[in-house]
Design an enzyme around this catalytic site. Sequence first.
Site, PDB file in Angstrom:
ATOM      1  N   ASP A 181       0.839  -1.200   0.000  1.00 22.45           N
ATOM      2  CA  ASP A 181       0.000   0.000   0.000  1.00 22.45           C
ATOM      3  C   ASP A 181       0.876   1.252   0.000  1.00 22.45           C
ATOM      4  O   ASP A 181       0.652   2.192  -0.768  1.00 22.45           O
ATOM      5  CB  ASP A 181      -0.888   0.043   1.250  1.00 22.45           C
ATOM      6  CG  ASP A 181      -1.940  -1.037   1.306  1.00 22.45           C
ATOM      7  OD1 ASP A 181      -3.088  -0.763   0.941  1.00 22.45           O
ATOM      8  OD2 ASP A 181      -1.625  -2.157   1.732  1.00 22.45           O
ATOM      9  N   THR A 224      -6.926  -4.799   0.662  1.00 18.46           N
ATOM     10  CA  THR A 224      -5.702  -5.073   1.432  1.00 18.46           C
ATOM     11  C   THR A 224      -5.846  -6.296   2.324  1.00 18.46           C
ATOM     12  O   THR A 224      -4.937  -7.129   2.410  1.00 18.46           O
ATOM     13  CB  THR A 224      -5.315  -3.847   2.289  1.00 18.46           C
ATOM     14  OG1 THR A 224      -5.065  -2.734   1.426  1.00 18.46           O
ATOM     15  CG2 THR A 224      -4.067  -4.128   3.106  1.00 18.46           C
TER      16      THR A 224
END
Length: 323
Positions: free
Chosen positions: A51, A122
């Site tokens: 990320d 995620t």
Amino acid sequence: MASGHTVLMRLVASAYSVAQKAGAIVRRVIAEGDLGVVEKTCATDLQTKADRLAQMSICSSLARKFPKLTIIGEEDLPSEEVDQELIEDDQWEEILRQPCPSQYSAIEEEDIVVWVDPLDGTKEYTEGLLDNVTVLIGIAYKGKAIAGVINQPYYNYQNNGKQMLREHRSEAKAGPDAQLGRTIWGVLGLGAFGFQLKEAPAGKHIITTTRSHSNKLVTDCVTAMNPDDVLRVGGAGNKIIQLIEGKASAYVFASPGCKKWDTCAPEVILHAVGGKLTDVHGNTLQYNKEVKHMNSAGVLAALRNHDYYARRVPESVKKALVP
């Protein structure tokens, strides 16, 4: 600067190449084996090294080429010098060959807001459900989502029949004669590209909804749709792809858990092929830079027959989710 091309088409062409770079970063972090997971607000709200690196790559690459853009990324990262290897300077030539829709031909950089989710899905990424993962770059003008890019880093991946890659992440690879990963892009008034449009089976109501953020409101709303089947998967980008590839009829998420960076790019792809994305009240979403990031009234999307699903949203759900 490429002369003769509009700001919008140059930006989309850059975003395409930048999203591909981000997808490669996402794959590299998995292959290296150290995800660097941290919890942000709770156990289902995670951030990984991928990320962080992907957002640095996307935002820095676009800001260097388009310094007057407003760029809003999901991750709250400290300001620091970005490694040159994270910068992507290329532009996708095929996009530059496309005509810019006339209504957007005079847009200036400072008029544009870019919404970035460097790694949508995620939680699924950390659990090895890699086909749920997308990179999202949405482009908005006057509060409306008008262009978007979705990269699927693990499109076409196979893992020797294993669904979970927790122990075997480095084995993630494409199947025979298949290229790992793909990038979908679209501009309103031009179309959406990089996939084969397919509609869900006629007469079937297949609902896609959240895998990891469910609650009673979410469940009540899904049940009210009288579904033939319910798919529980991660990632807003992934769910919109399910709609445009005929795997689901509607995306129903009666919760304020989704943000503008989750919906901006996917909304464009859906709208460009005749679909519709709104909140549960049927309101269009706004993407100007001052808007609150949370989609507080949830998400309701369909490739066809959006009204069918909108009519079935329970009043109790509408009362609980205030725009």
